[in-house]
Design a protein around this motif. Structure first.
Motif, mmCIF file in Angstrom:
data_model
loop_
_atom_site.group_PDB
_atom_site.id
_atom_site.type_symbol
_atom_site.label_atom_id
_atom_site.label_comp_id
_atom_site.label_asym_id
_atom_site.label_seq_id
_atom_site.Cartn_x
_atom_site.Cartn_y
_atom_site.Cartn_z
ATOM 1 N N GLU A 767 0.834 -1.207 0.000
ATOM 2 C CA GLU A 767 0.000 0.000 0.000
ATOM 3 C C GLU A 767 0.871 1.260 0.000
ATOM 4 O O GLU A 767 0.633 2.204 -0.769
ATOM 5 N N THR A 768 1.898 1.254 0.837
ATOM 6 C CA THR A 768 2.782 2.415 0.921
ATOM 7 C C THR A 768 3.484 2.678 -0.400
ATOM 8 O O THR A 768 3.540 3.817 -0.891
ATOM 9 N N ILE A 769 4.007 1.620 -0.994
ATOM 10 C CA ILE A 769 4.773 1.760 -2.237
ATOM 11 C C ILE A 769 3.888 2.263 -3.370
ATOM 12 O O ILE A 769 4.297 3.146 -4.145
ATOM 13 N N MET A 787 10.448 -0.456 -0.488
ATOM 14 C CA MET A 787 10.648 -1.379 -1.616
ATOM 15 C C MET A 787 11.700 -2.433 -1.260
ATOM 16 O O MET A 787 11.524 -3.627 -1.520
ATOM 17 N N ASN A 788 12.794 -1.986 -0.661
ATOM 18 C CA ASN A 788 13.842 -2.912 -0.242
ATOM 19 C C ASN A 788 13.315 -3.895 0.802
ATOM 20 O O ASN A 788 13.570 -5.108 0.728
ATOM 21 N N ASN A 789 12.565 -3.369 1.762
ATOM 22 C CA ASN A 789 12.047 -4.235 2.826
ATOM 23 C C ASN A 789 11.045 -5.249 2.286
ATOM 24 O O ASN A 789 11.033 -6.414 2.719
ATOM 25 N N ARG A 808 15.178 -5.309 -8.820
ATOM 26 C CA ARG A 808 15.661 -4.713 -10.061
ATOM 27 C C ARG A 808 15.001 -3.341 -10.289
ATOM 28 O O ARG A 808 15.646 -2.394 -10.743
ATOM 29 N N GLU A 809 13.706 -3.219 -9.979
ATOM 30 C CA GLU A 809 13.041 -1.918 -10.087
ATOM 31 C C GLU A 809 13.679 -0.915 -9.136
ATOM 32 O O GLU A 809 13.938 0.241 -9.492
ATOM 33 N N LEU A 810 13.951 -1.358 -7.916
ATOM 34 C CA LEU A 810 14.558 -0.500 -6.906
ATOM 35 C C LEU A 810 15.934 -0.004 -7.358
ATOM 36 O O LEU A 810 16.247 1.189 -7.289
#
Length: 904
Positions: A767-769, A787-789, A808-810
């Motif tokens: 939800e946050t992302i 995103m990392n978490n 990969r997106e990060l």
């Protein structure tokens, strides 16, 4: 099977990276001892160290009790109260209402002050009774007289039906004064219809001093003297002189007997009075420190305002804590800097009355009045030593005829004519400007009388008025009240916006900023300095609100306008570029923001000085950007310098100091030194709770910061209520999609993950992302942490394909904003490499692990938790890969080329 020592591998890659690019390959060939497999692996890691992210692989974001006049509204007036027939409604406050009434015997018109039953707390009842007793002992033509005090029996609900329960209503009847406030009278609301000259104003103040001296002689300190509490009664016979009447002894302090004891009990823990008129000892808040000299100081404030047209301290754009500090520590502007006619003795009198040290102040109101009389009579004043030269000048002033006969009459006459002619020309040229400024000053005074003089205890029931209440009520009328004075309108809108930001109400801050900018552009043109300043206020409000796209467009437009109108060498140009740098930081363009601050911060320091408020703000923002860029040492140095400067200027408990300490703690925490960060965050939170309250955005941020630190320390039960408090507070004050709310949502998800609630954590991360992706495209650093978490959580739960896609997106997003040796890039790449190990893509994993490990150890040190974890991941990789003998024939520089595996 020999497994390579990760430490040796890392040292090999680090040594190669420390050399110029042309020397790296030869060095590795020598160190690898002719092992082509080892050479290729080491060389791949060296190449990868420059491209830890993915985006570049293909091509190589620091006034308590103020007053609001009560609005009558709709009132159901009783026809009679005891022996008083009610004629009209005069006003109301928190404690009660004031009626115009006719007393039966003797027959006379009075002001009848009646306390409402609904507010009969013991403290307010004591305060009401005190006012009646204090007024009853004062008999002076300059003080409104109390005729009678007592208690009415009336219905508890005066609007209820007959038969309602009855309650006691204390009252007192006093002289009804039909006058106008002192400054209003002096400015033209008098029988002459013209503003009074300095002499007439001084004569008025002498009468006020006499009334105050009478109260002091009777053991009463007023404590809330101000023009609104001094009404002047004037008629045709009295012309401009009039008779001042001191009113409202509702917060008076008795200095003797039982009444004094009641006063002290009522005042404990309260700031009583009206901030702009308070003496330094009164604003310190200890009632035991007050004596009659506090009223003398306030008389000096009123004298300054009468003669200068403004208050001695510029408080209109200051927060309450800043106003308290200014009154307690700063000297007022010299009156002669406002009006040259006030230089000399008159300035000396004013400044002596305003001495912050009570022992150097006039010791009584009568002493102040006596010196004013001496000035008006051209006699030597007591406020300065009567030197021989000084007394001679005074003698000459009193005996102009005699002294004139000793001079050459023709020379004097010629000089006089020339001077008068020159002054006439100068006055004619400056008349329009002076008239405009006078109008503006009057408008400001009117607004301040409404805003800063609105915490009348009679209107508030003795309770402390909040800044928010003052702002809300005064802000409702600012547009209508100042519609014909756009310059004042714009200035006050900016002040309201800044103050709302300081108390955490970002919606109202933005509303006033928009209104101020609209008024400035319409009234003066978009290229005017006034409009440009209003534009900057609006841009800052937009950034705080998280509306970055609009803020950036407005900032870039402001940069162009300032360059065109004020020039690229102006201080405004430096500051507006610094504000643009903050927008760049907030939107993830960290390197751009740091580059901008590296350019403009030294310019601000050179032009404004190292301790100027704007310089320190820029220093704080630059340090935060350096932290986000991974330049922790430079950021740490700046922040420690900032804390030292602010502690020296403001003291350790000032809000600006707390901002600096909070930023320093965040920098320490980002380096993983959570145990060092915890006491700083805890200290900041405790002080902000005490100063700002628990519902302020800064307090909420501190709760969240401490909560995150406690999570990292493994103290989850302590962290949970702090994270919950911060998330709920941000949602309530900032909205569900504000950046700070989303950061706290991610922290909440992290806490849930640590508590073993993986499904709930995953849903909250997603939800946050998604919200942040919509707002910024994911380019800002605060999107990268969740995103990392989430990717790491996917990996832990065995969702390796989802984890790889998200990693990969990060890394692609990081590559658009970060240099390859940024610690974020290294952390995320190291995490991705561990995921590649689980995917059994060992060659890719090794390259990324080695390259990222060099950065981690150089940024955090070899013993840091992240560095230790990275080495453990290399061991995991080698054990999982099953490769044969990979021992590293590494030898330090300067040794022979023999094979050496002793360091495994």
């Amino acid at each position: 099977m020999l497994v390579p020592n990760p430490k040796d591998l890392i040292e090999l890659v680090r040594e190669a990276m420390a050399r110029p690019q042309s020397e790296r390959e030869p060095l590795l060939r020598d160190r690898c001892g002719g092992d082509p497999d080892l050479f290729e692996r080491a060389m791949a890691a060296v190449r990868a160290q420059g491209v830890l992210t993915l985006a570049r692989e293909s091509s190589q974001p620091e006034h308590a009790r103020v007053e609001i006049p009560a609005s009558p509204g709709v009132h159901g007036m009783p026809e009679r109260l005891g022996r008083y027939r009610i004629l009209d409604f005069l006003g109301e406050g928190g404690m009660g209402v004031v009626y115009l009434a006719e007393q039966d015997n003797p027959r006379r018109t009075v002001a009848l002050k009646v306390m409402r039953p609904g507010v009969l707390s013991p403290r307010l009842l004591r305060r009401f009774e005190l006012e009646a007793q204090v007024l009853g002992r004062l008999q002076h033509p300059g003080i409104a007289q109390v005729f009678e005090a007592g208690v009415f029996e009336s219905r508890a609900d005066e609007h209820g039906p007959a038969g309602s329960s009855r309650a006691a209503q204390p009252f007192f009847a006093m002289e009804h004064v039909r006058g106008v406030p002192l400054t209003v009278f002096a400015d033209g609301a008098n029988p002459t219809g013209a503003a009074l000259d300095h002499r007439a104003k001084l004569e008025l103040l002498i009468k006020v001093c006499e009334a105050v001296q009478h109260a002091h002689a009777k053991g009463v300190i007023h404590r809330d003297l101000k023009p609104a509490n001094i009404l002047v009664v004037g008629d045709a016979a009295s012309a401009g002189s009039g008779q001042p009447k001191v009113l409202d002894f509702g917060v008076a302090r008795a200095t003797d007997g039982d009444i004094a004891a009641v006063t002290l009990q009522t005042d404990v823990g309260q700031l009583v009075g009206t901030v702009p008129y308070m003496s330094p000892e009164q604003i310190a808040g200890d009632p035991n420190e007050l004596d009659t000299r506090s009223d003398v100081y306030t008389l000096g404030v009123i004298l300054y305002e009468l003669l200068c047209g403004r208050l001695p301290h510029r408080l209109s754009d200051k927060t309450v804590p800043e106003a308290v500090r200014i009154i307690g520590q700063d000297d007022p502007d010299p009156p002669a800097s406002v009006d040259r006619a006030l230089r000399g003795d008159l300035q000396t009198i004013i400044l002596k009355a305003l001495e912050r040290d009570r022992s150097r102040r006039y010791q009584s109101a009568s002493e102040l009045a006596a010196d004013i009389r001496r000035f008006l009579s051209d006699e030597p004043i007591a406020a300065r030593p009567p030197s021989r030269a000084y007394q001679l000048r005074k003698f000459a002033s009193r005996n102009k005829g005699l002294m004139g006969g000793l001079c050459a009459a023709a020379v004097v006459l010629a000089a006089g004519v020339a001077g008068v002619a020159w002054q006439a020309v100068r006055a004619t040229r400056g008349w329009d400007m002076a008239q405009t400024e006078a109008d503006n000053a009057l408008a400001v005074n009117e607004f301040l009388n409404q805003m800063l003089a609105s915490a009348d205890p009679e209107n508030t029931g003795g309770r402390e008025v909040t800044v928010r209440e003052v702002l809300d009520l005064s802000g409702q009328s600012v547009g209508e009240m100042l519609a014909t004075r756009p310059r004042v309108h714009v200035s006050i809108r900016g002040t309201l916006s800044n103050t709302y930001r300081s108390i955490g109400d970002l919606d109202r801050a933005l509303g006033h900023a928009r209104a101020g900018y609209g008024a400035a552009a319409a009234g003066f043109g978009p290229d005017s300095k006034i409009a440009i300043e209003a534009q900057r206020v609006l841009a800052i409000a937009l950034v705080e609100k998280g509306m970055h796209q609009e803020a950036e467009a407005l900032n870039r437009d402001a940069v162009e306008r300032v360059a065109r109108v004020l020039g690229t060498h102006s201080v405004d140009y430096v500051l507006v570029n610094g504000e643009l740098a903050r927008v760049l930081l907030e939107t993830g363009r960290i390197k751009e923001s740091v580059d901008a601050w590296r350019k403009w911060f030294p310019e601000a320091e050179r032009m404004l000085g190292s301790e100027h408020r704007e310089t320190l703000t820029m220093m704080n923002n630059m340090a935060i950007a350096l932290k986000d860029l991974g330049e922790y040492e430079e950021s740490d140095d700046l922040l420690r310098r900032l804390v030292e400067i602010r502690e020296r200027i403001h003291g350790p408990h000032h809000l600006q100091t707390l901002y600096a300490i909070n930023s320093l703690a965040a920098n320490i925490q980002r380096q993983g030194r959570n145990a060092d960060a915890e006491p700083l965050f805890r200290e900041t939170l405790e002080r902000r709770r005490r100063i700002l309250g628990s519902d302020h955005v800064s307090t909420i941020a501190s709760a969240g910061n401490l909560g995150v630190t406690l999570i990292s320390l493994g103290r989850l039960s302590e962290a949970e209520p702090l994270i919950a408090e911060a998330l709920a507070g941000n949602r309530r004050l900032l909205g569900s999609e504000h950046a700070k709310t989303l950061i706290m949502m991610a922290n909440r998800a992290y806490l849930l993950e640590e508590l073993g609630q993986s499904e709930e954590a995953e849903a909250l991360y997603r939800e946050t992302i998604e919200v942040r992706r919509k707002a910024t495209g994911g380019r800002d650093p605060e999107t990268w942490a969740p995103m990392n978490n989430l990717a790491t959580l996917y990996q832990r739960r065995g969702k390796l394909a989802e984890a790889e896609l998200l990693f990969r997106e990060l890394l692609d997003l990081c590559g658009q904003s970060l240099p390859p040796d940024h610690p974020y890039a290294a952390i995320f790449s190291n995490n991705y490499a561990d995921c590649l190990t689980d995917l059994r893509r060992f060659d890719e994993a090794e390259i990324r692990l080695l390259a990222s490990q060099v950065v981690l150890e150089s940024k955090f040190g070899v013993d840091h938790a992240r560095s230790v974890k990275g080495r453990a991941r290399l061991v995991k990789l080698y054990e999982a890969s099953g490769k044969p003998d990979l021992a590293i024939p590494y030898r330090p520089a300067g040794e022979t080329g023999q094979r050496d595996s002793a360091g495994r």
